[in-house]
Design a protein around this motif. Sequence first.
Motif, PDB file in Angstrom:
ATOM      1  N   THR A  57       2.087  -0.788  -2.756  1.00 45.58           N
ATOM      2  CA  THR A  57       1.521   0.174  -1.012  1.00 45.58           C
ATOM      3  C   THR A  57       2.235   0.584  -0.453  1.00 45.58           C
ATOM      4  N   ASP A  58       1.944   1.019   0.439  1.00 46.91           N
ATOM      5  CA  ASP A  58       2.731   2.406   1.486  1.00 46.91           C
ATOM      6  C   ASP A  58       4.150   0.892   2.128  1.00 46.91           C
ATOM      7  N   SER A  59       3.834   0.388   1.830  1.00 46.65           N
ATOM      8  CA  SER A  59       4.303  -1.170   3.118  1.00 46.65           C
ATOM      9  C   SER A  59       5.691  -1.427   1.326  1.00 46.65           C
ATOM     10  N   ASN A  60       5.244  -1.573   0.419  1.00 49.56           N
ATOM     11  CA  ASN A  60       6.037  -1.678  -0.888  1.00 49.56           C
ATOM     12  C   ASN A  60       6.425  -0.978  -1.711  1.00 49.56           C
ATOM     13  N   LYS A  61       6.346   0.393  -1.840  1.00 51.80           N
ATOM     14  CA  LYS A  61       6.420   1.515  -2.769  1.00 51.80           C
ATOM     15  C   LYS A  61       7.828   1.398  -2.685  1.00 51.80           C
ATOM     16  N   ASP A  67       9.881  -0.826  -2.957  1.00 54.37           N
ATOM     17  CA  ASP A  67      10.121  -2.272  -3.907  1.00 54.37           C
ATOM     18  C   ASP A  67      10.138  -1.910  -5.356  1.00 54.37           C
ATOM     19  N   SER A  77       2.073   9.182   1.711  1.00 58.58           N
ATOM     20  CA  SER A  77       0.896   7.915   1.782  1.00 58.58           C
ATOM     21  C   SER A  77       0.037   8.097   0.151  1.00 58.58           C
TER      22      SER A  77
END
Length: 102
Positions: free
Chosen positions: A64-68, A70, A29
């Motif tokens: 963010t953790d959801s787009n890392k 990318d 994270s």
Amino acid sequence: MLGIPVTYHDVEGMNPEYYKNLQQILQYSLDDLGLELAFCAEASAFGKVEIEDLIPNGRNIAVTDSNKMDYVRLVTHHRMTKSIQPQIDSFLEGFHDLVPAE
């Protein structure tokens, strides 16, 4: 040179420490790592630090953790191709003088 997209795994041979950092970004994270990243890359040229957006307005878009994933893909592409494009182009020009591009 071959037109094959680079992946963050390609960084390992060039810079093992940077590769390890990219792996940690993906594995943990960002809060646990204490990182606040944006979709931009810093480069130092002749003592001057320049910021280049990886996407439009990237310096203002948080990773963010959801787009890392990318982010890692884009920063890898930037580091291994875009930031050294003039050198790649010069190399290919000379290489293709010896070996036709076809």
